[in-house]
Design a protein around this motif. Structure first.
Motif, PDB file in Angstrom:
ATOM      1  N   ALA A   1     -86.362 -34.575  12.959  1.00 34.84           N
ATOM      2  CA  ALA A   1     -85.262 -33.689  13.348  1.00 34.84           C
ATOM      3  C   ALA A   1     -84.320 -34.374  14.332  1.00 34.84           C
ATOM      4  CB  ALA A   1     -85.828 -32.407  13.954  1.00 34.84           C
ATOM      5  N   LEU A   2     -84.854 -35.130  15.265  1.00 34.94           N
ATOM      6  CA  LEU A   2     -84.011 -35.829  16.235  1.00 34.94           C
ATOM      7  C   LEU A   2     -83.159 -36.900  15.570  1.00 34.94           C
ATOM      8  CD1 LEU A   2     -86.590 -36.146  19.146  1.00 34.94           C
ATOM      9  CD2 LEU A   2     -84.424 -34.889  19.251  1.00 34.94           C
ATOM     10  N   ARG A   3     -83.740 -37.608  14.605  1.00 38.81           N
ATOM     11  CA  ARG A   3     -82.955 -38.620  13.888  1.00 38.81           C
ATOM     12  C   ARG A   3     -81.818 -37.962  13.109  1.00 38.81           C
ATOM     13  NH1 ARG A   3     -87.849 -41.270  12.592  1.00 38.81           N
ATOM     14  NH2 ARG A   3     -87.731 -40.485  10.456  1.00 38.81           N
ATOM     15  N   ARG A   4     -82.116 -36.830  12.474  1.00 39.52           N
ATOM     16  CA  ARG A   4     -81.048 -36.126  11.739  1.00 39.52           C
ATOM     17  C   ARG A   4     -79.942 -35.662  12.678  1.00 39.52           C
ATOM     18  NH1 ARG A   4     -85.502 -33.759   8.961  1.00 39.52           N
ATOM     19  NH2 ARG A   4     -85.325 -31.887  10.264  1.00 39.52           N
ATOM     20  N   ALA A   5     -80.310 -35.393  13.941  1.00 45.58           N
ATOM     21  CA  ALA A   5     -79.323 -34.940  14.911  1.00 45.58           C
ATOM     22  C   ALA A   5     -78.551 -36.098  15.546  1.00 45.58           C
ATOM     23  CB  ALA A   5     -80.010 -34.113  16.005  1.00 45.58           C
TER      24      ALA A   5
ATOM     25  N   ILE B   1     -92.798 -24.855  11.424  1.00 45.94           N
ATOM     26  CA  ILE B   1     -92.575 -26.171  12.016  1.00 45.94           C
ATOM     27  C   ILE B   1     -91.083 -26.490  12.126  1.00 45.94           C
ATOM     28  CG2 ILE B   1     -92.751 -27.326   9.775  1.00 45.94           C
ATOM     29  CD1 ILE B   1     -93.905 -28.713  13.186  1.00 45.94           C
ATOM     30  N   GLY B   2     -90.294 -25.995  11.179  1.00 44.07           N
ATOM     31  CA  GLY B   2     -88.852 -26.220  11.236  1.00 44.07           C
ATOM     32  C   GLY B   2     -88.215 -25.546  12.435  1.00 44.07           C
ATOM     33  N   ASP B   3     -88.688 -24.344  12.783  1.00 43.57           N
ATOM     34  CA  ASP B   3     -88.172 -23.652  13.960  1.00 43.57           C
ATOM     35  C   ASP B   3     -88.535 -24.417  15.231  1.00 43.57           C
ATOM     36  OD1 ASP B   3     -87.077 -21.636  12.432  1.00 43.57           O
ATOM     37  OD2 ASP B   3     -88.822 -20.331  12.607  1.00 43.57           O
ATOM     38  N   LEU B   4     -89.741 -24.932  15.279  1.00 45.19           N
ATOM     39  CA  LEU B   4     -90.174 -25.706  16.437  1.00 45.19           C
ATOM     40  C   LEU B   4     -89.362 -26.989  16.564  1.00 45.19           C
ATOM     41  CD1 LEU B   4     -91.979 -26.370  18.805  1.00 45.19           C
ATOM     42  CD2 LEU B   4     -93.796 -27.006  17.202  1.00 45.19           C
ATOM     43  N   ALA B   5     -89.133 -27.678  15.442  1.00 44.81           N
ATOM     44  CA  ALA B   5     -88.350 -28.912  15.479  1.00 44.81           C
ATOM     45  C   ALA B   5     -86.909 -28.635  15.906  1.00 44.81           C
ATOM     46  CB  ALA B   5     -88.385 -29.590  14.103  1.00 44.81           C
ATOM     47  N   GLU B   6     -86.350 -27.525  15.446  1.00 51.47           N
ATOM     48  CA  GLU B   6     -84.993 -27.148  15.863  1.00 51.47           C
ATOM     49  C   GLU B   6     -84.941 -26.880  17.362  1.00 51.47           C
ATOM     50  OE1 GLU B   6     -83.583 -23.889  13.590  1.00 51.47           O
ATOM     51  OE2 GLU B   6     -83.701 -24.938  11.656  1.00 51.47           O
ATOM     52  N   ALA B   7     -85.998 -26.268  17.893  1.00 54.61           N
ATOM     53  CA  ALA B   7     -86.047 -25.996  19.331  1.00 54.61           C
ATOM     54  C   ALA B   7     -86.107 -27.301  20.111  1.00 54.61           C
ATOM     55  CB  ALA B   7     -87.256 -25.122  19.648  1.00 54.61           C
ATOM     56  N   VAL B   8     -86.848 -28.285  19.601  1.00 57.80           N
ATOM     57  CA  VAL B   8     -86.916 -29.592  20.253  1.00 57.80           C
ATOM     58  C   VAL B   8     -85.523 -30.233  20.290  1.00 57.80           C
ATOM     59  CG1 VAL B   8     -87.808 -31.941  20.025  1.00 57.80           C
ATOM     60  CG2 VAL B   8     -89.347 -29.990  19.730  1.00 57.80           C
ATOM     61  N   VAL B   9     -84.815 -30.170  19.174  1.00 54.51           N
ATOM     62  CA  VAL B   9     -83.469 -30.752  19.129  1.00 54.51           C
ATOM     63  C   VAL B   9     -82.530 -30.014  20.077  1.00 54.51           C
ATOM     64  CG1 VAL B   9     -81.455 -31.127  17.660  1.00 54.51           C
ATOM     65  CG2 VAL B   9     -83.738 -31.633  16.792  1.00 54.51           C
TER      66      VAL B   9
END
Length: 431
Positions: free
Chosen positions: A20-24, A185-193
């Motif tokens: 997710a961070l790489r996509r961001a 997991i997608g919601d968690l990854a979005e929160a990390v970003v």
């Protein structure tokens, strides 16, 4: 371009966070102690292979140069041969925060819903201690506390959930009072970003979870329906003493390097309930986490999913079967070596060769039978079983070819054992 470091980058949450961070648009480096696990997770990623608790404050200062965000997704469920809760949850975070004390970076801590200094398990208490150190020492931080994380990958408790729900004909009924909430997991990854990009306020502590909680047996039933299995013929209620005994047995296996989700810490956490309150997250501007139904709609139950679920308990059963077979084979020979020697002596095999074959083979059988139980040596032991079985077959063709025509098929019965050892070798994979 902003730079991020993800501790535990090849774990369930760490791997999703890195992607997710790489996509961001972040340049991302993952940290973990296993080269093979890192390359299996993402061979194209930038990896720093280090044992995280062993990184000193001075070394952290070198690694943190030019870094904008550190995501701590590392952790362990219980002390064992491969894990030290205090080292990974407390010591490592203390050194990281000391090294980052004067640096303009944000630390995103992945904790767990329900942590507290008075929690019933060392996992939650050590996590709470690490959270407290971060909050007291770091300048800029966000603490995210997810409930049960559901993802395409399956580790630990979510793997056990899939395996238990896929049991043929029956559905285990355990801890009917335990309440469970989930998070995608997608919601968690979005929160990390969002935390990494500064969209969340500093010094925020929040649970990440759906709003609805449900009893654990109901969750099992929902997962079974999602996987596409027919309704169970039998609902088997497991008594509490049996569950406790399973947890103790899993704890013993933990000393051999196995991170079983049946360990007492996981069972106690389930008994206490896996729940959280999403109010703080939503008040901070976070999008409400998906419900269980919405999560499962995003995770289609493919053929691979069903094969994994049905084979989940097959692997430990195969390992236990091989261990018993090889250990008892060695013990029987050592307790009655004359019978084994007679098979060779009647065929004019020299005494020294007979003694070496019988006693050497028995010791090798015992060694392999015990070695396969040690997580670190399981794959090597499975290969050793294949090699030794092949040697036995080759030797029998040279010395006692008549055994191949024996009505009881003593030589032919070696092949199923070899197939089982091959299956274990193929299925073993490190996290």
């Amino acid at each position: 371009m902003q730079k991020a470091i993800v501790l535990g980058g090849y774990g369930l949450i760490g791997a999703a966070s890195m992607r997710a961070l790489r996509r961001a648009g972040f340049t991302v480096t993952g940290i973990g102690r296993s080269t093979s696990a890192a390359l299996q997770s993402d061979p194209s990623a930038d990896w720093l292979i280090r044992d995280i608790p062993a990184i000193t404050i001075d070394e952290w200062r070198i690694h943190l140069a030019g870094v904008d965000v550190v995501v701590n997704a590392s952790g362990a469920l219980q002390d064992g041969a491969r894990d030290d809760l205090t080292a990974i949850h407390v010591t490592a975070l203390s050194r990281l925060t000391q090294a980052a004390a004067e640096l303009p970076l944000r630390i995103v801590q992945i904790s767990a819903a329900g942590v507290s200094a008075e929690a019933s398990t060392a996992f939650f208490r050590s996590k709470a201690q690490g959270d407290a150190i971060l909050c007291a020492s770091a300048l800029d931080w966000v603490v995210l506390r997810p409930t049960l994380v559901l993802a395409p990958d399956a580790y630990g408790g979510t793997a056990l959930l899939r395996g238990a729900s896929a049991l043929p004909l029956l559905m285990p009924r355990i801890m009917p009072e335990a309440q469970v909430q989930t998070v995608y997991i997608g919601d968690l990854a979005e929160a990390v970003v969002a935390a990494a990009q500064g969209e969340l306020p500093s010094r925020l502590i929040c649970d990440l979870t759906e709003r609805e909680a449900r009893p654990f047996p109901e969750l099992l039933q929902i997962i079974r329906c999602w996987q596409g299995w027919p309704a169970p013929r039998l609902h088997l209620r497991l008594p509490t003493p049996l569950i406790t005994a399973l947890g103790k047995a899993a704890d013993v296996l933990g000393l051999l390097g196995w991170r079983s989700p049946l360990r007492s810490t996981a069972l106690r956490a389930l008994q206490d309930g896996i729940t959280g309150n999403p109010d703080a997250w939503e008040d901070a501007g976070g999008r409400p986490c998906r419900s269980l139904a919405q999560t499962l709609a995003l995770l289609p139950a493919t053929r691979q999913e069903r094969l994994f679920a049905r084979s989940y308990f097959a692997l430990p059963l195969a390992i236990a079967t091989l261990a018993l077979f090889w250990v008892f084979s060695g013990l029987i020979t050592l307790f009655n070596p004359a019978r084994a020697m007679a098979i060779l002596s009647v065929r004019d095999v020299p005494n020294w060769t007979t003694n070496l074959s019988v006693f050497g083979g028995a010791v090798a059988d015992l060694g392999l039978g015990f070695a396969i139980l040690w997580r670190r040596w399981t794959r090597a032991a499975a290969l050793g079983m294949l090699a030794l079985s092949g040697a036995y077959l080759t030797g029998s063709l040279i010395v006692a070819p008549d055994l191949w025509a024996d009505p009881l098929g003593p030589m032919l019965k070696v092949f199923p054992g070899m197939t089982l050892a091959l299956m274990v070798w193929l299925m073993m994979e490190g996290r």
